[in-house]
Design a protein around this motif. Structure first.
Motif, PDB file in Angstrom:
ATOM      1  N   UNK A  54     -26.072   1.378  59.966  1.00 27.45           N
ATOM      2  CA  UNK A  54     -24.624   1.318  59.811  1.00 27.45           C
ATOM      3  C   UNK A  54     -24.054   0.234  60.698  1.00 27.45           C
ATOM      4  N   UNK A  55     -23.030  -0.439  60.202  1.00 26.70           N
ATOM      5  CA  UNK A  55     -22.344  -1.468  60.981  1.00 26.70           C
ATOM      6  C   UNK A  55     -20.839  -1.261  60.872  1.00 26.70           C
ATOM      7  N   UNK A  56     -20.136  -1.709  61.896  1.00 28.52           N
ATOM      8  CA  UNK A  56     -18.673  -1.731  61.841  1.00 28.52           C
ATOM      9  C   UNK A  56     -18.184  -2.726  62.879  1.00 28.52           C
ATOM     10  N   UNK A  57     -17.041  -3.332  62.585  1.00 28.86           N
ATOM     11  CA  UNK A  57     -16.467  -4.294  63.506  1.00 28.86           C
ATOM     12  C   UNK A  57     -16.763  -5.724  63.100  1.00 28.86           C
ATOM     13  N   UNK A  58     -16.476  -6.629  64.026  1.00 29.29           N
ATOM     14  CA  UNK A  58     -16.629  -8.059  63.763  1.00 29.29           C
ATOM     15  C   UNK A  58     -17.674  -8.651  64.695  1.00 29.29           C
ATOM     16  N   UNK A  59     -18.625  -9.387  64.138  1.00 29.83           N
ATOM     17  CA  UNK A  59     -19.644 -10.051  64.949  1.00 29.83           C
ATOM     18  C   UNK A  59     -20.682  -9.106  65.522  1.00 29.83           C
ATOM     19  N   UNK A  60     -20.946  -7.993  64.848  1.00 27.31           N
ATOM     20  CA  UNK A  60     -21.929  -7.017  65.312  1.00 27.31           C
ATOM     21  C   UNK A  60     -23.341  -7.571  65.119  1.00 27.31           C
ATOM     22  N   UNK A  61     -24.126  -7.593  66.205  1.00 28.89           N
ATOM     23  CA  UNK A  61     -25.504  -8.087  66.154  1.00 28.89           C
ATOM     24  C   UNK A  61     -26.486  -6.921  66.177  1.00 28.89           C
ATOM     25  N   UNK A  62     -27.451  -6.927  65.257  1.00 35.24           N
ATOM     26  CA  UNK A  62     -28.513  -5.925  65.208  1.00 35.24           C
ATOM     27  C   UNK A  62     -29.834  -6.668  65.145  1.00 35.24           C
TER      28      UNK A  62
ATOM     29  N   UNK B 164     -31.750 -11.629  64.512  1.00 33.92           N
ATOM     30  CA  UNK B 164     -30.737 -10.582  64.411  1.00 33.92           C
ATOM     31  C   UNK B 164     -29.955 -10.765  63.123  1.00 33.92           C
ATOM     32  N   UNK B 165     -29.305  -9.684  62.704  1.00 26.05           N
ATOM     33  CA  UNK B 165     -28.347  -9.728  61.610  1.00 26.05           C
ATOM     34  C   UNK B 165     -26.971  -9.612  62.259  1.00 26.05           C
TER      35      UNK B 165
ATOM     36  N   UNK C 105     -29.480 -14.594  62.090  1.00 26.56           N
ATOM     37  CA  UNK C 105     -29.270 -15.415  63.288  1.00 26.56           C
ATOM     38  C   UNK C 105     -30.546 -15.488  64.125  1.00 26.56           C
ATOM     39  N   UNK C 106     -30.843 -16.691  64.625  1.00 27.32           N
ATOM     40  CA  UNK C 106     -31.869 -16.834  65.643  1.00 27.32           C
ATOM     41  C   UNK C 106     -31.311 -17.678  66.778  1.00 27.32           C
ATOM     42  N   UNK C 107     -31.451 -17.170  67.992  1.00 27.84           N
ATOM     43  CA  UNK C 107     -31.040 -17.904  69.179  1.00 27.84           C
ATOM     44  C   UNK C 107     -32.279 -18.589  69.749  1.00 27.84           C
ATOM     45  N   UNK C 108     -32.197 -19.892  69.941  1.00 27.95           N
ATOM     46  CA  UNK C 108     -33.297 -20.642  70.551  1.00 27.95           C
ATOM     47  C   UNK C 108     -33.066 -20.588  72.055  1.00 27.95           C
ATOM     48  N   UNK C 109     -33.904 -19.826  72.745  1.00 29.90           N
ATOM     49  CA  UNK C 109     -33.732 -19.555  74.174  1.00 29.90           C
ATOM     50  C   UNK C 109     -34.400 -20.608  75.052  1.00 29.90           C
ATOM     51  N   UNK C 110     -33.877 -20.769  76.234  1.00 28.10           N
ATOM     52  CA  UNK C 110     -34.482 -21.586  77.289  1.00 28.10           C
ATOM     53  C   UNK C 110     -34.720 -23.034  76.874  1.00 28.10           C
ATOM     54  N   UNK C 111     -33.846 -23.561  76.050  1.00 30.20           N
ATOM     55  CA  UNK C 111     -34.010 -24.935  75.585  1.00 30.20           C
ATOM     56  C   UNK C 111     -32.674 -25.676  75.646  1.00 30.20           C
ATOM     57  N   UNK C 112     -32.084 -25.802  76.831  1.00 29.11           N
ATOM     58  CA  UNK C 112     -30.790 -26.478  76.888  1.00 29.11           C
ATOM     59  C   UNK C 112     -30.903 -27.925  76.407  1.00 29.11           C
ATOM     60  N   UNK C 113     -29.976 -28.293  75.589  1.00 29.48           N
ATOM     61  CA  UNK C 113     -29.885 -29.653  75.055  1.00 29.48           C
ATOM     62  C   UNK C 113     -31.109 -30.072  74.243  1.00 29.48           C
ATOM     63  N   UNK C 114     -31.910 -29.120  73.767  1.00 21.76           N
ATOM     64  CA  UNK C 114     -33.103 -29.435  72.971  1.00 21.76           C
ATOM     65  C   UNK C 114     -32.748 -30.310  71.776  1.00 21.76           C
ATOM     66  N   UNK C 115     -31.653 -30.011  71.125  1.00 19.89           N
ATOM     67  CA  UNK C 115     -31.300 -30.706  69.899  1.00 19.89           C
ATOM     68  C   UNK C 115     -30.292 -31.827  70.126  1.00 19.89           C
ATOM     69  N   UNK C 116     -29.891 -32.047  71.351  1.00 19.30           N
ATOM     70  CA  UNK C 116     -28.868 -33.034  71.679  1.00 19.30           C
ATOM     71  C   UNK C 116     -29.329 -34.459  71.406  1.00 19.30           C
ATOM     72  N   UNK C 117     -28.469 -35.226  70.755  1.00 26.01           N
ATOM     73  CA  UNK C 117     -28.741 -36.638  70.533  1.00 26.01           C
ATOM     74  C   UNK C 117     -29.866 -36.918  69.561  1.00 26.01           C
ATOM     75  N   UNK C 118     -30.210 -35.971  68.726  1.00 32.64           N
ATOM     76  CA  UNK C 118     -31.304 -36.156  67.775  1.00 32.64           C
ATOM     77  C   UNK C 118     -30.881 -35.803  66.365  1.00 32.64           C
ATOM     78  N   UNK C 119     -31.846 -35.834  65.497  1.00 32.93           N
ATOM     79  CA  UNK C 119     -31.645 -35.421  64.117  1.00 32.93           C
ATOM     80  C   UNK C 119     -32.411 -34.117  63.936  1.00 32.93           C
ATOM     81  N   UNK C 120     -31.740 -33.121  63.400  1.00 37.44           N
ATOM     82  CA  UNK C 120     -32.342 -31.814  63.186  1.00 37.44           C
ATOM     83  C   UNK C 120     -32.534 -31.616  61.691  1.00 37.44           C
TER      84      UNK C 120
END
Length: 167
Positions: A38-46, A53-54, A96-111
């Motif tokens: 069950x879900x309710x509210x806005x931006x609920x992560x499961x 996560x969803x 949703x997937x959070x890429x952890x421990x990678x600050x600026x990994x995608x900065x200044x590049x092409x993804x």
């Protein structure tokens, strides 16, 4: 599913390593039977799988199942696919997937990103977007956009985006 970083600033070097965790959903947190929650509210992560996560908005139920992929015409031939369904009261549903421990990994590049999706036969086509959204706020980047076909055929959705400056 795949998300890669191609950094042209590093002369002669191109990283095409898949940055996603568990990209083919081999590991899930709900076993072999469909998981209904069950879900309710806005931006609920499961959380549904390691690194995944969803995120939902609205009220209702979400059903998710890991299905062994016996179909050979799926691009990239993943061993598993996820079947995700939200009830009528769930107005928004994001994987949703959070890429952890990678600050600026995608900065200044092409993804570059790639995933496959389908709807059930007779269901209207659903627009889908793979986005990079920095945790600290700021601009989001749409990497790949497309839609399901409205048939039971898998559709490959792929694309790329330039990530400007320091994120």
């Amino acid at each position: 599913s795949m998300l890669t970083n191609i950094n042209p600033a590093e002369e002669g070097s191109v990283s095409t390593q898949n940055e996603l965790i568990n990209p083919q959903f081999v590991d899930v947190l709900f076993g072999t039977t469909p998981y209904v929650f069950n879900v309710s509210g806005s931006g609920t992560l499961t959380q549904i799988a390691p690194g995944w996560s969803i995120k939902t908005t609205g009220s209702g139920t979400v059903t998710i199942a890991q299905i062994a992929s016996a179909v050979t015409d799926i691009p990239s031939q993943p061993p598993y696919v996820l079947d995700i369904t939200g009830s009528a009261g769930v107005t928004s549903l994001d994987l949703v997937q959070r890429i952890e421990h990678s600050p600026r990994l995608l900065s200044g590049g092409v993804v570059a990103g790639y995933f496959v999706a389908k709807t059930q036969t007779g269901t209207a086509a659903i627009p889908l977007t793979l986005s990079y959204i920095p945790s600290g706020g700021g601009s989001s980047y749409d990497i790949a956009m497309g839609s399901t076909s409205g048939t039971s055929d898998y559709v490959a959705i792929k694309g790329n985006a330039s990530i400007d400056g320091v994120i």
